[in-house]
Write a protein that holds these residues in place. Structure first.
Motif, PDB file in Angstrom:
ATOM      1  N   ALA A 162      50.179 -26.101  29.058  1.00  0.00           N
ATOM      2  CA  ALA A 162      49.711 -27.244  29.861  1.00  0.00           C
ATOM      3  C   ALA A 162      50.890 -27.965  30.501  1.00  0.00           C
ATOM      4  O   ALA A 162      50.841 -28.378  31.665  1.00  0.00           O
ATOM      5  CB  ALA A 162      48.917 -28.208  28.984  1.00  0.00           C
ATOM      6  N   ARG A 163      51.976 -28.095  29.734  1.00  0.00           N
ATOM      7  CA  ARG A 163      53.190 -28.731  30.240  1.00  0.00           C
ATOM      8  C   ARG A 163      53.805 -27.868  31.343  1.00  0.00           C
ATOM      9  O   ARG A 163      54.216 -28.379  32.386  1.00  0.00           O
ATOM     10  CB  ARG A 163      54.168 -28.925  29.086  1.00  0.00           C
ATOM     11  CG  ARG A 163      55.415 -29.720  29.415  1.00  0.00           C
ATOM     12  CD  ARG A 163      56.281 -29.900  28.182  1.00  0.00           C
ATOM     13  NE  ARG A 163      55.568 -30.584  27.109  1.00  0.00           N
ATOM     14  CZ  ARG A 163      55.064 -29.995  26.026  1.00  0.00           C
ATOM     15  NH1 ARG A 163      55.201 -28.704  25.841  1.00  0.00           N
ATOM     16  NH2 ARG A 163      54.424 -30.713  25.127  1.00  0.00           N
ATOM     17  N   GLY A 170      52.499 -28.298  34.693  1.00  0.00           N
ATOM     18  CA  GLY A 170      52.634 -29.636  35.261  1.00  0.00           C
ATOM     19  C   GLY A 170      51.688 -30.639  34.615  1.00  0.00           C
ATOM     20  O   GLY A 170      51.187 -31.541  35.279  1.00  0.00           O
ATOM     21  N   TYR A 171      51.442 -30.456  33.338  1.00  0.00           N
ATOM     22  CA  TYR A 171      50.612 -31.383  32.551  1.00  0.00           C
ATOM     23  C   TYR A 171      49.155 -31.413  32.997  1.00  0.00           C
ATOM     24  O   TYR A 171      48.671 -32.397  33.556  1.00  0.00           O
ATOM     25  CB  TYR A 171      51.181 -32.802  32.590  1.00  0.00           C
ATOM     26  CG  TYR A 171      52.440 -33.011  31.770  1.00  0.00           C
ATOM     27  CD1 TYR A 171      52.410 -32.930  30.386  1.00  0.00           C
ATOM     28  CD2 TYR A 171      53.653 -33.288  32.388  1.00  0.00           C
ATOM     29  CE1 TYR A 171      53.560 -33.129  29.634  1.00  0.00           C
ATOM     30  CE2 TYR A 171      54.807 -33.502  31.638  1.00  0.00           C
ATOM     31  CZ  TYR A 171      54.748 -33.421  30.262  1.00  0.00           C
ATOM     32  OH  TYR A 171      55.886 -33.635  29.527  1.00  0.00           O
ATOM     33  N   VAL A 187      48.626 -34.102  27.197  1.00  0.00           N
ATOM     34  CA  VAL A 187      49.902 -33.560  26.704  1.00  0.00           C
ATOM     35  C   VAL A 187      51.087 -34.429  27.138  1.00  0.00           C
ATOM     36  O   VAL A 187      52.040 -34.612  26.397  1.00  0.00           O
ATOM     37  CB  VAL A 187      50.082 -32.091  27.146  1.00  0.00           C
ATOM     38  CG1 VAL A 187      51.391 -31.519  26.625  1.00  0.00           C
ATOM     39  CG2 VAL A 187      48.916 -31.235  26.656  1.00  0.00           C
ATOM     40  N   ARG A 188      51.006 -34.994  28.339  1.00  0.00           N
ATOM     41  CA  ARG A 188      52.089 -35.872  28.792  1.00  0.00           C
ATOM     42  C   ARG A 188      52.210 -37.082  27.854  1.00  0.00           C
ATOM     43  O   ARG A 188      53.300 -37.478  27.455  1.00  0.00           O
ATOM     44  CB  ARG A 188      51.826 -36.351  30.228  1.00  0.00           C
ATOM     45  CG  ARG A 188      53.029 -37.063  30.866  1.00  0.00           C
ATOM     46  CD  ARG A 188      52.643 -37.797  32.140  1.00  0.00           C
ATOM     47  NE  ARG A 188      52.098 -36.929  33.167  1.00  0.00           N
ATOM     48  CZ  ARG A 188      52.813 -36.330  34.127  1.00  0.00           C
ATOM     49  NH1 ARG A 188      54.110 -36.520  34.169  1.00  0.00           N
ATOM     50  NH2 ARG A 188      52.230 -35.558  35.021  1.00  0.00           N
TER      51      ARG A 188
END
Lengths: 193, 193
Positions: free
Chosen positions: B69-70, B73-74, A32-33
Motif C-alpha cells: 500500500a505504501r 503511494g498509500y 497506512v500513512r
C-alpha cells in the motif's frame, strides 16, 4: 498524540461507555500513512529503551508493529498467534489471555526460536484495555529469558486498568491516546506526553 | 523475484512435498525491510492495474498488504476477518474459504462500509495454494459491486492449482516466487517475470 485523538473523534465510533471502534483506520480498514505516523511516534517515545525486537499479537497489532519497526530502523517484528487452549504447542512459549470484549480465553503462542535470550523487547498493540494480552506477552518474554523494555498502545482505555497492572510489574507503559472516560457518547482524553 | 527465492532456500523450511514454512521472515517473525522490498515488487507488477484499495486476509497477509500500500503511494488496506461460520455478520459481506492445511472452513467477513462500488481492488496474500481465500475475496468484491484488478501472492505453489482456478475466472494472477514442485526436500521454482 494530538493527530490520533482528532482521528478518533472524527472517524471513531463510540458504543456505550466502554467501547471505541476504530475499524475505519486501524483494525479492519487500515490507513497506512497514519500507521507510519504512529510508528514514528512510538520510535520517539521508546527511543531510549533501545528495543531489539517488537512483539505484538495477531491480527490488529501487526500493521502498527511493522510501521514502528521501520521507524526504529528495521528491527524484527514477531506476532503471537492466538491458538485454542488445546492446540499443540511444542517448541513454543505460551500464555493465556482473556478477552473481556469477546468473553473468550485464547492461548498466545510464540515459537521459541523467535525470541532470543537477551532480546530487548518492545510490546506494541492497537489497544490497551484490561492489559490481559500485554501481561501474557510479558510472561512469554520472561519465559524466554529476554527483557521487556516497554509497552506501547495506540489507544489506552485507562478506566479498564491494564496500564496500572503492568506498571505495578515495573513495565514502562506509554500510549498515543489515553481515554479517561466515555460519557453520553463523549470521549475525554488524558493529556499526552 | 530472485531475492525471495533465495530467502526461501536460505530461511524457509520444507515439510514433506507440500509445505514450505516461512515463519522466520513472513508469517510469524516478520522481516519488515524485506516486506518493503516485496511491496515495491508488487507495485511494479501491478502498476498498470491502478488499484484503489488492497484487500487481504488476517493475519499473515496484513504486513505484506501494508508494505505494498505504501509502495503504491498509500492506498487503503482492508483485511478480511476470519469468523466462525455462525458469527453475527450483519452489514458484512461474507464468503466461505476452506483451509486444506488446517482442515477447517472459515467465513471471511468484510464490513460493507469498507468496500465501495467502483473500487479497483488488488488482492494480496502471503501464499497462493488451492486458491480458496482468493476465490472467497473475489466473491466478496463482486458482492460489493467493485472490481478485482489483480491478485498477487508472495509465494505460489503452482502444483496446488489455485492460480489456474483464478485465471479461469479472468483474474490476473502474479506471484513473487512460484514453486513448481518439492521433491526430496528440494524446491524447484518457475522462472519469474
Amino acid at each position: 498524540m494530538k493527530a490520533l485523538e482528532e482521528k478518533i473523534l472524527k472517524d471513531g465510533e463510540v458504543i456505550g461507555t466502554e467501547i471505541v471502534k476504530v475499524d475505519g483506520f486501524i483494525n479492519h480498514k487500515i490507513d497506512v500513512r497514519f500507521m507510519d505516523e504512529m510508528g514514528d511516534e512510538f520510535a520517539r517515545l521508546f527511543r531510549d529503551a533501545k528495543p531489539s525486537k517488537i512483539l505484538t499479537v495477531e491480527a490488529s497489532g501487526i500493521a502498527i508493529a511493522c510501521s514502528a519497526a521501520r521507524s526504529f530502523g528495521y528491527i524484527p517484528v514477531v506476532f503471537a498467534k492466538k491458538a485454542a487452549p488445546n492446540t499443540m504447542t511444542e517448541d513454543a512459549y505460551t500464555a493465556e489471555a482473556r478477552s473481556f470484549t469477546k468473553g473468550t480465553v485464547s492461548l498466545l503462542r510464540i515459537s521459541k526460536k523467535h525470541i532470543d535470550k537477551g532480546d530487548r523487547v518492545l510490546i506494541l498493540d492497537d489497544f490497551l484495555a484490561h492489559g490481559e494480552a500485554g501481561l501474557a506477552l510479558c510472561d512469554i518474554v520472561k519465559q524466554a529469558g529476554a527483557e521487556v523494555v516497554g509497552l506501547g498502545a495506540a489507544i489506552e482505555k485507562t478506566y479498564q486498568g491494564g496500564a496500572a497492572k503492568l506498571r505495578k510489574k515495573g513495565i514502562t507503559v506509554k500510549s498515543l491516546a489515553a481515554i479517561a472516560k466515555i460519557e453520553d457518547g463523549q470521549i475525554t482524553f488524558i493529556k499526552s506526553e
